[in-house]
Design a protein around this motif. Sequence first.
Motif, short mmCIF file in Angstrom:
data_model
loop_
_atom_site.label_atom_id
_atom_site.label_comp_id
_atom_site.label_asym_id
_atom_site.label_seq_id
_atom_site.Cartn_x
_atom_site.Cartn_y
_atom_site.Cartn_z
N LEU A 1 48.09 62.56 40.77
CA LEU A 1 48.74 63.62 40.00
C LEU A 1 48.31 64.96 40.58
N VAL A 2 49.26 65.73 41.05
CA VAL A 2 48.97 67.10 41.47
C VAL A 2 49.31 68.00 40.30
N THR A 3 48.31 68.71 39.78
CA THR A 3 48.51 69.57 38.62
C THR A 3 48.27 71.03 38.99
N SER A 4 48.60 71.91 38.08
CA SER A 4 48.41 73.35 38.32
C SER A 4 46.94 73.73 38.35
N LEU A 5 46.06 72.80 37.95
CA LEU A 5 44.62 73.07 38.01
C LEU A 5 43.91 72.28 39.09
N GLY A 6 44.61 71.38 39.77
CA GLY A 6 43.99 70.57 40.81
C GLY A 6 44.58 69.17 40.83
N THR A 7 44.02 68.35 41.70
CA THR A 7 44.55 66.99 41.92
C THR A 7 43.66 65.95 41.27
N VAL A 8 44.32 64.98 40.63
CA VAL A 8 43.63 63.88 39.96
C VAL A 8 44.15 62.58 40.53
N VAL A 9 43.24 61.67 40.91
CA VAL A 9 43.63 60.35 41.42
C VAL A 9 43.17 59.30 40.43
N MET A 10 44.11 58.46 40.00
CA MET A 10 43.81 57.40 39.04
C MET A 10 43.99 56.04 39.71
N GLU A 11 43.05 55.14 39.49
CA GLU A 11 43.18 53.76 39.95
C GLU A 11 43.55 52.90 38.75
N LEU A 12 44.62 52.10 38.89
CA LEU A 12 45.13 51.30 37.79
C LEU A 12 44.64 49.86 37.91
N ASN A 13 44.66 49.16 36.79
CA ASN A 13 44.16 47.78 36.76
C ASN A 13 45.26 46.84 36.26
#
Length: 329
Positions: A158-170
Amino acid sequence: MATLTLTGNALDNAIKLVSDKCAYVTLEAIESSSVRHATCIVTATGPIEFTVKSNADYTVYSTSLTAPEPVTGISASHLKYGQTAVLTLSGDPQISSIKVSSDKCTGMVLDATSSAATRTARCTVTGTGDMKLTVTNTSGGTTFYTQTVSVPEPQVTLVTSLGTVVMELNPTAAPITVKNFLAYVNQSPSFYNGTLFHRVISGFMAQGGGFTTGMNQKPKVPTGITLESQNGLLNVRGSVAMAREGPATGSPETDATRNSATYQFFVNLVNNAFLNYASSSNPGYAVFGKVISGMDVIDLMAAQPTATKNGYSDVPVTDITITSATQTQ
């Protein structure tokens, strides 16, 4: 089907051809005194014995030919959970009747033969971890080649207006939830592009995916997904869970509220044990992944001032926008 060319003298004589690994041998009509053709179905790889005999069953000639392995290697690209993988078969796959199957890839389609030295197959990846690929004859009775490739756990950036977040799904623990979430991510353009983290509570969680600027809600989905809150994943700091409707104050949980999650999700800022499954009357919220990079960005969201907008509380005063959502693994 193999085509054999017999050469030598006096091939117009009465002869017969037999083989140990080539069935249904058929001698074609006599072409000349020095050339004659035959056909047969190759039933194995490696050395194949051919014997020419006279009608009186005397051996007049014998030789050994080698049938190559139809596949000697498989390379995989676009190996992402829930997406279409491309498998490239090397060896001698063009002239062989083969079938490719897998334990974690469905809808296998083998491309038509061509003049190329390789052949490709496509399938939809349905699992993670070790995935076994098997090449057999079309009936499945003879195995020519096996290979194991590794499918990584899916990741969404997820690229957001405050920075990038990477999520690993299960997907092993939460297959329904992960499939649902990725279906929204992988829309073109992504369903989440332009949505907000619209409800952020410091010391609790950051929720997003359901509203756009001005607190305009995305179109509602009439049917939610089955709640997977008993999957062993807990609402701890950094975990990602699906938001859902809760019952009205004083009312019990129903199937409609339990299974109401659609596209909104949240990231736990702290360990929220009260959100875990406790009982059928207190089923909690389904965790389906975790933040593996960018938790500092989620913390930064929690530090932003919030207010009530359009009747919704805990809305960041300045929009926190998801500019892009992409399955990157």
